[in-house]
Design a protein around this motif. Structure first.
Motif, PDB file in Angstrom:
ATOM      1  N   SER A  73       0.723  -0.705  -0.074  1.00 50.73           N
ATOM      2  CA  SER A  73      -0.126  -0.020  -0.013  1.00 50.73           C
ATOM      3  C   SER A  73       1.277   1.438  -0.233  1.00 50.73           C
ATOM      4  O   SER A  73       2.099   1.334   0.386  1.00 50.73           O
ATOM      5  CB  SER A  73      -1.306  -0.210   1.433  1.00 50.73           C
ATOM      6  OG  SER A  73       0.518   0.169   2.174  1.00 50.73           O
TER       7      SER A  73
ATOM      8  N   ASN B  53       1.188   3.399   2.544  1.00 52.60           N
ATOM      9  CA  ASN B  53       1.547   3.487   3.624  1.00 52.60           C
ATOM     10  C   ASN B  53       1.982   2.880   3.905  1.00 52.60           C
ATOM     11  O   ASN B  53       2.937   2.842   5.210  1.00 52.60           O
ATOM     12  CB  ASN B  53      -0.346   4.159   4.692  1.00 52.60           C
ATOM     13  CG  ASN B  53      -0.784   4.532   4.276  1.00 52.60           C
ATOM     14  OD1 ASN B  53      -0.507   6.245   4.055  1.00 52.60           O
ATOM     15  ND2 ASN B  53      -2.119   4.624   3.697  1.00 52.60           N
TER      16      ASN B  53
ATOM     17  N   GLY C 157      -1.698   4.565   9.711  1.00 50.57           N
ATOM     18  CA  GLY C 157      -2.456   3.271   9.929  1.00 50.57           C
ATOM     19  C   GLY C 157      -1.864   2.489  10.962  1.00 50.57           C
ATOM     20  O   GLY C 157      -1.901   2.861  12.267  1.00 50.57           O
TER      21      GLY C 157
ATOM     22  N   THR D  18      -7.527  -6.994   4.224  1.00 46.90           N
ATOM     23  CA  THR D  18      -6.360  -6.817   4.143  1.00 46.90           C
ATOM     24  C   THR D  18      -5.651  -7.796   3.257  1.00 46.90           C
ATOM     25  O   THR D  18      -6.548  -9.345   2.471  1.00 46.90           O
ATOM     26  CB  THR D  18      -5.056  -7.054   5.174  1.00 46.90           C
ATOM     27  OG1 THR D  18      -4.985  -7.726   6.071  1.00 46.90           O
ATOM     28  CG2 THR D  18      -5.894  -5.714   5.867  1.00 46.90           C
ATOM     29  N   ASP D  19      -4.895  -7.660   2.605  1.00 50.52           N
ATOM     30  CA  ASP D  19      -4.119  -9.024   1.901  1.00 50.52           C
ATOM     31  C   ASP D  19      -3.050  -8.751   2.213  1.00 50.52           C
ATOM     32  O   ASP D  19      -2.278  -8.002   2.960  1.00 50.52           O
ATOM     33  CB  ASP D  19      -4.457  -9.083   0.563  1.00 50.52           C
ATOM     34  CG  ASP D  19      -3.325  -7.693  -0.063  1.00 50.52           C
ATOM     35  OD1 ASP D  19      -3.446  -7.045   0.134  1.00 50.52           O
ATOM     36  OD2 ASP D  19      -4.073  -7.204  -1.545  1.00 50.52           O
TER      37      ASP D  19
ATOM     38  N   ASN E 169      -0.277  -7.839   0.514  1.00 49.36           N
ATOM     39  CA  ASN E 169       0.925  -6.380   0.055  1.00 49.36           C
ATOM     40  C   ASN E 169       0.294  -5.555   1.709  1.00 49.36           C
ATOM     41  O   ASN E 169       0.535  -4.333   1.556  1.00 49.36           O
ATOM     42  CB  ASN E 169       0.042  -5.571  -0.899  1.00 49.36           C
ATOM     43  CG  ASN E 169       0.170  -6.803  -2.213  1.00 49.36           C
ATOM     44  OD1 ASN E 169       1.794  -6.788  -2.831  1.00 49.36           O
ATOM     45  ND2 ASN E 169      -0.975  -7.392  -2.318  1.00 49.36           N
ATOM     46  N   ASP E 170      -0.446  -5.459   2.676  1.00 49.77           N
ATOM     47  CA  ASP E 170      -0.468  -5.311   3.700  1.00 49.77           C
ATOM     48  C   ASP E 170       0.553  -5.428   5.110  1.00 49.77           C
ATOM     49  O   ASP E 170       0.162  -4.231   6.461  1.00 49.77           O
ATOM     50  CB  ASP E 170      -2.054  -4.585   4.003  1.00 49.77           C
ATOM     51  CG  ASP E 170      -2.678  -3.974   2.807  1.00 49.77           C
ATOM     52  OD1 ASP E 170      -2.392  -3.368   2.858  1.00 49.77           O
ATOM     53  OD2 ASP E 170      -3.588  -5.458   2.716  1.00 49.77           O
TER      54      ASP E 170
ATOM     55  N   ARG F  72      -0.370  -3.829   8.895  1.00 50.93           N
ATOM     56  CA  ARG F  72      -1.160  -2.453   8.668  1.00 50.93           C
ATOM     57  C   ARG F  72      -2.748  -2.558   8.427  1.00 50.93           C
ATOM     58  O   ARG F  72      -3.156  -2.900   6.857  1.00 50.93           O
ATOM     59  CB  ARG F  72      -0.368  -1.581   8.001  1.00 50.93           C
ATOM     60  CG  ARG F  72      -1.342   0.031   8.293  1.00 50.93           C
ATOM     61  CD  ARG F  72      -0.651   0.569   6.633  1.00 50.93           C
ATOM     62  NE  ARG F  72      -1.191   2.151   6.713  1.00 50.93           N
ATOM     63  CZ  ARG F  72      -2.909   1.989   6.451  1.00 50.93           C
ATOM     64  NH1 ARG F  72      -3.154   0.963   5.770  1.00 50.93           N
ATOM     65  NH2 ARG F  72      -2.864   3.596   6.136  1.00 50.93           N
ATOM     66  N   ALA F  73      -3.524  -2.043   9.020  1.00 46.51           N
ATOM     67  CA  ALA F  73      -4.936  -2.266   7.988  1.00 46.51           C
ATOM     68  C   ALA F  73      -5.240  -0.695   7.908  1.00 46.51           C
ATOM     69  O   ALA F  73      -4.568   0.022   7.343  1.00 46.51           O
ATOM     70  CB  ALA F  73      -6.070  -1.832   9.319  1.00 46.51           C
ATOM     71  N   ARG F  74      -5.798  -0.920   6.573  1.00 51.73           N
ATOM     72  CA  ARG F  74      -6.886  -0.146   5.569  1.00 51.73           C
ATOM     73  C   ARG F  74      -7.253   0.826   6.008  1.00 51.73           C
ATOM     74  O   ARG F  74      -8.313   0.576   6.695  1.00 51.73           O
ATOM     75  CB  ARG F  74      -6.865  -0.910   4.783  1.00 51.73           C
ATOM     76  CG  ARG F  74      -6.408  -1.900   3.678  1.00 51.73           C
ATOM     77  CD  ARG F  74      -7.199  -2.485   2.554  1.00 51.73           C
ATOM     78  NE  ARG F  74      -5.944  -3.411   1.318  1.00 51.73           N
ATOM     79  CZ  ARG F  74      -6.326  -4.461   0.811  1.00 51.73           C
ATOM     80  NH1 ARG F  74      -7.120  -4.527   0.153  1.00 51.73           N
ATOM     81  NH2 ARG F  74      -5.358  -5.124   0.232  1.00 51.73           N
ATOM     82  N   ASP F  75      -7.109   2.278   5.131  1.00 49.44           N
ATOM     83  CA  ASP F  75      -8.368   2.863   6.055  1.00 49.44           C
ATOM     84  C   ASP F  75      -9.523   2.881   5.680  1.00 49.44           C
ATOM     85  O   ASP F  75      -9.972   2.008   4.276  1.00 49.44           O
ATOM     86  CB  ASP F  75      -7.928   4.713   4.968  1.00 49.44           C
ATOM     87  CG  ASP F  75      -5.994   4.599   5.457  1.00 49.44           C
ATOM     88  OD1 ASP F  75      -5.762   4.296   6.476  1.00 49.44           O
ATOM     89  OD2 ASP F  75      -5.806   4.526   4.686  1.00 49.44           O
TER      90      ASP F  75
END
Length: 138
Positions: free
Chosen positions: A2, A4, A29, A72-73, A75-76, A135-138
């Protein structure tokens, strides 16, 4: 990966010894800490007793499901920690990860990973366990 997250191999650092980066910079995040995933099937049974390749596939399938469950996946992922019960499994782990990671990540930069060899896991039949910080997505 991501916008971020940034995987970095800082200038002057020694080369990474596998498919991982030395660090992840998290720009913003919430962080999610994912417990170690094991080779457990949907029915609760151990998958692939004595078969490292089958257990590897099940562990990453379970991790994928857990990540999807929180939106998420891979990539996070900020960081992995991998536990193996035998050093003899390291070559198989490296081979399987080299085949799998390009299908999971959008770039050829991968999250940091700490690889540990331990005496055993929660059940003797388990050959590996993988936990993650995400990292959680926004």
């Amino acid at each position: 990966m991501s916008a971020n997250l940034e995987y970095v191999n800082p200038e002057g650092a020694c080369p990474a010894q596998g498919l991982y980066s030395h660090l992840t910079r998290v720009k913003a995040g919430e962080l999610i800490f994912v417990s170690g995933q094991l080779a457990v099937g949907a029915d609760g049974s151990v998958v692939g007793v004595g078969d490292f390749d089958a257990q590897f596939k099940q562990v990453f399938s379970n991790l994928k499901d857990v990540l999807a469950g929180v939106g998420t996946d891979f990539n996070d992922v900020v960081k992995f920690t991998t536990f193996l019960v035998a050093s003899q499994h390291i070559p198989s782990f490296m081979r399987l990860r080299a085949a799998l990671f390009p299908t999971l990540f959008r770039t050829d930069m991968y999250a940091p990973n700490t690889l540990l060899v331990v005496d055993r896991l929660v059940k003797e039949d388990f050959l590996l366990e993988v936990e993650a910080v995400v990292r959680a997505r926004d």
